[in-house]
Scaffold this motif. Structure first.
Motif, PDB file in Angstrom:
ATOM      1  N   THR A 252      85.835  15.622  -1.143  1.00  0.00           N
ATOM      2  CA  THR A 252      85.326  16.843  -2.693  1.00  0.00           C
ATOM      3  C   THR A 252      84.238  16.955  -2.223  1.00  0.00           C
ATOM      4  O   THR A 252      83.870  18.346  -2.772  1.00  0.00           O
ATOM      5  CB  THR A 252      85.504  16.074  -4.029  1.00  0.00           C
ATOM      6  OG1 THR A 252      87.157  15.733  -4.307  1.00  0.00           O
ATOM      7  CG2 THR A 252      84.814  17.606  -4.670  1.00  0.00           C
ATOM      8  N   THR A 346      91.787  19.006 -12.218  1.00  0.00           N
ATOM      9  CA  THR A 346      92.923  20.172 -10.720  1.00  0.00           C
ATOM     10  C   THR A 346      92.769  17.851  -9.879  1.00  0.00           C
ATOM     11  O   THR A 346      92.353  17.467 -10.054  1.00  0.00           O
ATOM     12  CB  THR A 346      91.581  20.548 -10.078  1.00  0.00           C
ATOM     13  OG1 THR A 346      90.489  19.511  -9.830  1.00  0.00           O
ATOM     14  CG2 THR A 346      90.592  22.065 -10.619  1.00  0.00           C
ATOM     15  N   TRP A 348      94.739  17.309  -6.018  1.00  0.00           N
ATOM     16  CA  TRP A 348      94.876  17.743  -4.845  1.00  0.00           C
ATOM     17  C   TRP A 348      94.698  16.057  -3.721  1.00  0.00           C
ATOM     18  O   TRP A 348      94.507  15.189  -4.349  1.00  0.00           O
ATOM     19  CB  TRP A 348      93.859  18.934  -4.293  1.00  0.00           C
ATOM     20  CG  TRP A 348      92.968  18.280  -4.037  1.00  0.00           C
ATOM     21  CD1 TRP A 348      91.852  18.027  -5.216  1.00  0.00           C
ATOM     22  CD2 TRP A 348      91.963  18.696  -2.805  1.00  0.00           C
ATOM     23  NE1 TRP A 348      90.368  18.461  -4.365  1.00  0.00           N
ATOM     24  CE2 TRP A 348      90.318  18.863  -3.779  1.00  0.00           C
ATOM     25  CE3 TRP A 348      92.366  18.349  -1.213  1.00  0.00           C
ATOM     26  CZ2 TRP A 348      89.390  18.520  -2.967  1.00  0.00           C
ATOM     27  CZ3 TRP A 348      90.699  18.364  -0.686  1.00  0.00           C
ATOM     28  CH2 TRP A 348      89.911  18.516  -1.396  1.00  0.00           C
ATOM     29  N   THR A 350      93.292  14.641   0.107  1.00  0.00           N
ATOM     30  CA  THR A 350      92.508  14.607   1.210  1.00  0.00           C
ATOM     31  C   THR A 350      93.665  15.417   2.002  1.00  0.00           C
ATOM     32  O   THR A 350      93.281  16.005   3.112  1.00  0.00           O
ATOM     33  CB  THR A 350      91.870  13.130   1.985  1.00  0.00           C
ATOM     34  OG1 THR A 350      91.915  12.953   1.057  1.00  0.00           O
ATOM     35  CG2 THR A 350      91.446  13.018   3.789  1.00  0.00           C
ATOM     36  N   MET A 370      97.387  17.550 -15.425  1.00  0.00           N
ATOM     37  CA  MET A 370      96.439  18.083 -14.111  1.00  0.00           C
ATOM     38  C   MET A 370      95.823  19.873 -13.883  1.00  0.00           C
ATOM     39  O   MET A 370      96.032  19.727 -13.551  1.00  0.00           O
ATOM     40  CB  MET A 370      96.811  17.065 -12.983  1.00  0.00           C
ATOM     41  CG  MET A 370      96.774  16.060 -13.281  1.00  0.00           C
ATOM     42  SD  MET A 370      97.493  15.056 -11.934  1.00  0.00           S
ATOM     43  CE  MET A 370      98.571  15.576 -11.335  1.00  0.00           C
ATOM     44  N   SER A 429     103.765  12.694  -2.424  1.00  0.00           N
ATOM     45  CA  SER A 429     101.984  12.596  -3.300  1.00  0.00           C
ATOM     46  C   SER A 429     101.728  10.902  -2.876  1.00  0.00           C
ATOM     47  O   SER A 429     100.348  10.716  -2.473  1.00  0.00           O
ATOM     48  CB  SER A 429     101.527  12.957  -4.212  1.00  0.00           C
ATOM     49  OG  SER A 429     102.066  12.357  -4.868  1.00  0.00           O
ATOM     50  N   ASN A 452      91.830   3.381  -7.167  1.00  0.00           N
ATOM     51  CA  ASN A 452      90.865   4.997  -7.754  1.00  0.00           C
ATOM     52  C   ASN A 452      89.653   4.556  -8.763  1.00  0.00           C
ATOM     53  O   ASN A 452      89.876   3.882  -9.286  1.00  0.00           O
ATOM     54  CB  ASN A 452      91.873   5.650  -8.618  1.00  0.00           C
ATOM     55  CG  ASN A 452      91.135   6.848  -8.169  1.00  0.00           C
ATOM     56  OD1 ASN A 452      89.856   7.075  -8.297  1.00  0.00           O
ATOM     57  ND2 ASN A 452      91.875   7.957  -8.525  1.00  0.00           N
TER      58      ASN A 452
HETATM   59  C1  WTA Z   1      94.293  10.744  -7.484  1.00  0.00           C
HETATM   60  C2  WTA Z   1      90.802  13.775  -4.395  1.00  0.00           C
HETATM   61  C3  WTA Z   1      94.601  12.291 -11.852  1.00  0.00           C
HETATM   62  C4  WTA Z   1      95.614  10.781  -7.153  1.00  0.00           C
HETATM   63  C5  WTA Z   1      90.330  15.050  -4.114  1.00  0.00           C
HETATM   64  C6  WTA Z   1      96.083  11.409  -5.606  1.00  0.00           C
HETATM   65  C7  WTA Z   1      94.084  12.313  -9.543  1.00  0.00           C
HETATM   66  C8  WTA Z   1      94.856  10.785  -5.284  1.00  0.00           C
HETATM   67  C9  WTA Z   1      93.626  13.846  -9.969  1.00  0.00           C
HETATM   68  C10 WTA Z   1      93.713  11.156  -4.182  1.00  0.00           C
HETATM   69  C11 WTA Z   1      93.590  14.251 -11.054  1.00  0.00           C
HETATM   70  C12 WTA Z   1      93.523  13.584  -7.640  1.00  0.00           C
HETATM   71  N1  WTA Z   1      94.260  13.216 -12.075  1.00  0.00           N
HETATM   72  N2  WTA Z   1      94.761  11.761 -10.749  1.00  0.00           N
HETATM   73  N3  WTA Z   1      93.332  15.227 -11.671  1.00  0.00           N
HETATM   74  N4  WTA Z   1      93.351  14.327  -8.538  1.00  0.00           N
HETATM   75  N5  WTA Z   1      94.121  12.183  -8.203  1.00  0.00           N
HETATM   76  O1  WTA Z   1      92.827  11.773  -1.449  1.00  0.00           O
HETATM   77  O2  WTA Z   1      96.556   9.617  -7.515  1.00  0.00           O
HETATM   78  O3  WTA Z   1      90.530  11.132  -2.407  1.00  0.00           O
HETATM   79  O4  WTA Z   1      96.788  11.039  -4.641  1.00  0.00           O
HETATM   80  O5  WTA Z   1      91.314  12.790  -3.092  1.00  0.00           O
HETATM   81  O6  WTA Z   1      93.465  10.804  -6.509  1.00  0.00           O
HETATM   82  O7  WTA Z   1      92.979  10.886  -3.766  1.00  0.00           O
HETATM   83  P1  WTA Z   1      91.705  11.381  -3.090  1.00  0.00           P
END
Ligand code: WTA
Length: 561
Positions: A252, A346, A348, A350, A370, A429, A452
């Motif tokens: 991000t 939002t 998405w 990585t 979302m 995903s 997370n």
């Molecule tokens: C979670 C971060 C809920 C999800 C951009 C995903 C979310 C992982 C959301 C990716 C959201 C990301 N609501 N869960 N809006 N956005 N996630 O790669 O489990 O660090 O698969 O990318 O974060 O994490 P990454």
């Protein structure tokens, strides 16, 4: 599955400069995307050129590109100054033998130098590997070794955490202080390496449930997706002051802290230092931030501080976005009431390169969801056979392939890469979700053991591997324990070796062992000693799911979603 009845929040006039998003959804085509980018005309492609040099060429050289704030320190640069500094870094990288395709890692705090070093590496055709500033030596070494990094840019304050040995590929360590002190030469030389769409640009290490963190490699073609999502989702206009709170070591922080806003010529705010509600509000008030992108954990912390925000004039804010973890409806209602601005969630990853599920500014928000697929993106909720399930039914969240931002590869790990595409035509995903009749997607949980915590993606395997390096530990199982503010915290279950007794000192020593070797955010916040860990009977694999279930049953905290 019953759909929750939550109060929908409609867009408000004046809140945004609202385009008609129903038209955008109808008309958007990937073939036409990125029309303003220069490679569309010239055929010459490089992310760094599109993000910075293009604006200088177009007459915006004197526009402010960044404001850096750290305590009382304030620095601002124009786009021309960012271009010159990027060229300076690029020249020094070249003088140190970096050529197209080499991996250049950047291990710096959130400073302008961090952003500029990333751009400089990309400019000369190298693959930039940004590292989170809190990593300790082993975490840095593992990541650089995995993709044979050739050069590292860091600073002298971090030198103790920089591995000096056991990275055979590493030829050079450069300190940002020395680069800054080196004489600047305006030699008019062109440092930009023109790249193919599929040439590597950026590598981010990220975690799943098995194995060490994987290197997700993005190619220069990602530029189109990042540009379009910056335009439509971030809603960047020329007079916006844009602040993303994430460090570029996380995706991000690179994509929405650096690339997408600069591709859209925003004035970007870079804030050093740690989270403190007063500092954050002061920054918004002082710099008149108009667009603010952060994570649910931060919003929950701000919400818990209640009235602090009343002391600041936050009326410049016109758009707020969230990412990384489930956004609680109460947070959306809080911002709506306290600031008169809706928080736009939002989604998405990585691996996906840019936004895939979004709330566009002019659309209604359903708290708990979302949002809807980004224009040109098709989402599918799949069952175990890879078939699309009926609306309202929870299944595996998948996305129709391909799209411009999709990762190019997982570095050196084709099997892992292929595992994302086990259903023909879909990217899987690893999240579970359902979709309603109006296309809104509701996140339910992960489908694996990924943790997370505060929106930071943590792989249990990396933490477990470090734990069992400690002499007192025989076995370890690591899970995410639900937590009201952080979403989840890292919890370790351990079995001690013969001769070791459970004491508070030993558990603290173990925690510090992980913190000092990997990173503070990877260290277990809780450690529980067990006689044995639950395991599968056949392969003897530790059953993290069972540990997690136990913890959820014990825990008073329930997820709101
Ligand atoms: C979670 C971060 C809920 C999800 C951009 C995903 C979310 C992982 C959301 C990716 C959201 C990301 N609501 N869960 N809006 N956005 N996630 O790669 O489990 O660090 O698969 O990318 O974060 O994490 P990454």
């Amino acid at each position: 599955m019953t759909l929750k009845q939550l109060k929908i929040i409609e867009p408000v006039a004046g809140d945004h400069n609202l385009p008609d998003y129903s038209e955008v959804r109808k008309d958007f085509k990937w073939e036409d995307a990125g029309a303003d980018l220069s490679f569309k005309e010239t055929g010459l492609l490089n992310m760094a050129h599109e993000a910075i040099d293009r604006h200088v060429d177009d007459g915006y050289g004197s526009k402010t590109a960044l404001h850096y704030v750290n305590g009382d320190e304030r620095i601002s640069y124009t786009f021309k100054e960012v271009k010159d500094k990027t060229d300076h870094y690029a020249r020094i990288l070249k003088e140190n033998g970096i050529v197209k395709g080499d991996r250049v890692f950047v291990f710096l705090p959130k400073t302008p130098e961090c952003y500029i070093a990333i751009l400089a590496a990309i400019k000369i055709g190298a693959v930039a590997g940004p590292l989170f500033e809190a990593f300790m030596e082993d975490a840095v070494r593992d990541r650089m070794n995995d993709c044979d990094a050739k050069l590292l840019i860091t600073d002298k304050d971090m030198v103790e955490r920089v591995p000096q040995t056991d990275i055979p590929s590493l030829e050079t360590i450069l300190y940002a202080e020395d680069i800054e002190a080196a004489p600047f030469r305006e030699d008019g030389e062109e440092y930009t390496e023109w790249m193919e769409a599929e040439d590597g640009m950026l590598i981010h290490y990220t975690s799943g449930s098995t194995g060490k963190p994987k290197g997700v490699l993005h190619a220069h073609r990602v530029v189109t997706h990042q540009y379009e999502s910056g335009k439509w989702v971030l809603d960047i206009k020329d007079d916006d002051v844009y602040w993303c709170t994430s460090h570029p070591g996380w995706v991000t922080g690179s994509v929405y802290g650096l690339f997408a806003p600069w591709l859209n010529r925003a004035t970007v705010v870079i804030q050093g230092g740690r989270f403190k509600a007063e500092h954050w509000y002061k920054l918004i008030a002082e710099l008149k931030v108009t667009i603010w992108y952060s994570a649910p954990t931060a919003f929950r912390m701000l919400l818990s501080q209640g009235d602090v925000l009343k002391d600041y004039d936050l009326s410049s804010l016109r758009h707020i976005l969230s990412v990384g973890e489930p956004l609680n409806p109460e947070v959306i209602y809080w911002a709506w009431e306290a600031l008169g601005v809706r928080i736009h969630d939002t989604w998405w990853m990585t691996e996906t390169g840019a936004h895939l599920i979004v709330n566009l500014p002019g659309e209604k928000i359903k708290p708990g969801s979302m949002g809807r697929p980004f224009p040109g993106i098709e989402v599918g909720i799949l069952d175990e056979a890879g078939e699309v399930v009926p609306r309202g039914t929870t299944g595996q969240l998948a996305v129709r392939t391909p799209w411009p931002g999709l990762m190019k590869e997982i570095w050196g790990n084709k099997d892992k890469f292929d595992s994302y595409f086990k259903y023909e035509g879909w990217y899987l995903s690893g999240d579970l979700a359902y979709q309603d009749e109006e296309d809104y997607v509701f996140f339910q949980s992960r489908d694996d053991d990924m943790i997370n915590s505060s929106g930071e993606r943590i792989g249990p395997f990396e933490v477990e591997s470090k734990l069992i390096e400690h002499p007192a530990i025989q076995e370890a199982g690591v899970i995410g324990k639900p937590h009201a503010v952080r979403g989840e915290i890292v919890k370790a279950f351990i079995v001690l070796r013969e001769g070791f007794e459970e004491t508070a000192e030993l558990l603290e020593e173990i925690r510090i062992f992980v913190r000092n070797n990997l990173a503070a955010h990877l260290a277990p916040k809780e450690i529980e000693v067990m006689d044995e860990l639950p395991k599968t009977t056949i392969s003897g694999k530790i059953l993290r799911r069972e540990l997690k279930q136990m913890e959820i049953e014990k825990s008073a905290v329930k997820h709101t979603l």
